[in-house]
Design an enzyme around this catalytic site. Structure first.
Site, short mmCIF file in Angstrom:
data_model
loop_
_atom_site.label_atom_id
_atom_site.label_comp_id
_atom_site.label_asym_id
_atom_site.label_seq_id
_atom_site.Cartn_x
_atom_site.Cartn_y
_atom_site.Cartn_z
N HIS A 221 0.83 -1.23 0.00
CA HIS A 221 0.00 0.00 0.00
C HIS A 221 0.86 1.28 0.00
O HIS A 221 0.86 2.00 -0.98
CB HIS A 221 -1.01 0.06 1.16
CG HIS A 221 -1.89 -1.14 1.26
ND1 HIS A 221 -2.67 -1.57 0.21
CD2 HIS A 221 -2.12 -2.02 2.28
CE1 HIS A 221 -3.33 -2.65 0.58
NE2 HIS A 221 -3.01 -2.96 1.82
N ASP B 129 -5.31 -8.39 -2.92
CA ASP B 129 -5.57 -8.12 -1.51
C ASP B 129 -6.88 -8.73 -1.01
O ASP B 129 -6.93 -9.91 -0.72
CB ASP B 129 -5.52 -6.59 -1.31
CG ASP B 129 -5.39 -6.19 0.15
OD1 ASP B 129 -5.44 -7.07 1.02
OD2 ASP B 129 -5.24 -4.99 0.44
ZN LIG Z 1 -3.48 -6.76 2.83
#
Ligand SMILES: [Zn+2]
Length: 434
Positions: free
Chosen positions: A271, A322
């Site tokens: 991220h 994810d």
């Molecule tokens: Zn994650």
């Protein structure tokens, strides 16, 4: 030995219409022949390197689209509300459930063009929090799903210790917890041992997040654990996490990592949505990679990674799905690009590595950094001696018919959908045909 010839093969040097891939009995490329008469099986498709899914939590596939209900018709929600729903799911699944969720998920990943997945795996223990007799019981469910679907897997048993910066874990996190570095070492060793039985698997190291592990233990794992394994960590995903980090450590998460951990090419920061310019530069200079998960980051309202600056500094990035709210690699690349276009008011921001084409550049970055996330440092797309892993896009599709090669990669990245993935090869095995 098998031979495959495609309408075109994307080699590191560009598209090649005349190459035949010879694959040995172990699934490795034994020869790349140009203009041979024995072309073997001819496939009407454009073959590109198999996509690398550098960040997955398989169990979350079971809640994709199920956290969009409004608790109150007039109220919005946030990441932390979503996390409570995720905890409830994590508390309920058995190894058998995880196997069947992962089997469905990995089949869909293959259908979308991914040939390897990095599993950021943290649901380790029994529902009451006690370890299973086989410490890697839940991890082995993922390995079995990989074996039975045929996708390669990099299993990352995750060190998760805290309920927040300086806070004991809460009860809903009880299936995730390794109390200390020694416990995590046992979990990693058990995972390495069990993964040896699965030919499509390897193992990496992972820390849940700066908020999930004591800072001194992060330093220990980075320094004292095997240096030849990739190191994955969630970082700087949510603004609250930055605020809590500053309150506890006096530093932002990436700032702290750069000052306390000798980061290099084996590090994968997942991220990294919220960065200062100095942090962006620090990551790029360290050689560490960033794993971007655009559909999930959008779904969770995380933020937008400073890709334009990172690229200018030569930063390396891969993609991951994810939470699996989306599973199409082209869509991940498009969302990533369009987020940048929307905030910069510019077009064609995917720039670097000497490419003058956004699609080619995107495939290149996602492939090379994605491979590194799996401990594969091969930079050549298809190389003699390497496994033959490929994603093949249907050449007969109207969108691609008669497409000029100079636009083809971008046509695939910007205008395709998952129905256009004709098949994938994993270690030389033809996996999906539509
Ligand atoms: Zn994650």
């Amino acid at each position: 030995m098998k031979r495959f010839t495609f309408k075109s093969l994307l080699q590191s040097s560009g598209w090649n219409d005349n190459v035949t891939v010879v694959v040995d009995e172990n699934g490795r490329i034994s020869e790349l022949l140009e203009n041979t008469d024995d072309k073997g099986e001819i496939i009407q498709g454009y073959a590109i390197p198999g996509f690398q899914n550098a960040h997955s939590h398989a169990f979350q596939y079971a809640m994709a689209g199920r956290a969009e209900q409004h608790q109150n018709p007039d109220d919005s929600d946030d990441f932390w509300g979503w996390r409570e729903t995720m905890y409830q799911l994590a508390l309920s699944i058995t190894p058998e459930d995880l196997y069947s969720i992962a089997k469905d998920l990995y089949s869909e990943m293959l259908r979308n063009g991914y040939t390897q997945v990095a599993e950021f795996h943290y649901v380790h223990h029994q529902p009451d929090g006690r370890p299973y007799p086989n410490l890697a019981e839940m991890g082995e469910a993922l390995l079995k799903a990989s074996r039975d679907t045929g996708i390669k897997i990099t299993l990352i048993p995750i060190f998760y210790q805290k309920g927040g910066f300086g806070k004991a874990p809460n009860d809903r996190q009880r299936r995730f917890i390794s109390e200390n570095v020694e416990d995590y070492r046992k979990l990693l060793d058990a995972t390495i041992e069990v993964a040896e039985k699965y030919p499509l698997a390897n193992v990496a190291i992972g820390i849940h997040s700066m908020r999930g592990v004591d800072p001194q233990d992060i330093v220990k794992v980075a320094k004292e654990f095997p240096q030849d394994l990739p190191f994955h960590i969630h970082i700087a995903e949510q603004l609250k996490e930055i605020e809590d980090s500053i309150a506890f450590l006096g530093k932002r998460p990436v700032e702290w990592m750069l000052e306390n951990v000798a980061m290099n090419h084996r590090f994968h920061l997942v991220h990294a949505s919220h960065l200062t310019e100095k942090e962006t530069e620090g990551i790029a200079k360290s050689g560490a990679n960033v794993v971007l998960c655009p559909s999930t980051e959008g779904n969770l309202g995380d933020g937008i990674f400073p890709l334009i600056n990172f690229q200018k500094l030569g930063g390396k990035w891969s993609i991951g799905t994810d939470s699996h709210i989306g599973l199409n690699p082209m869509e991940e690349l498009r969302i990533l690009d369009y987020g940048q276009r929307l905030i910069s008011h510019k077009r064609n921001i995917m720039i670097g590595n000497g490419f003058n084409d956004s699609g080619r550049y995107a495939i290149h970055q996602a492939t090379l950094a994605g491979r590194k996330a799996m401990n594969n440092f091969e930079e050549t797309y298809f190389k003699v001696g390497a496994d033959f892993d490929a994603c093949v896009i249907a050449a007969e599709h109207p969108t691609l018919a008669n497409e000029d090669k100079s636009n083809l990669a971008s046509r695939i990245v910007y205008s395709s959908d998952s129905s256009m993935v004709k098949c994938v090869f994993v270690r030389g095995r033809l996996m999906v045909v539509v």
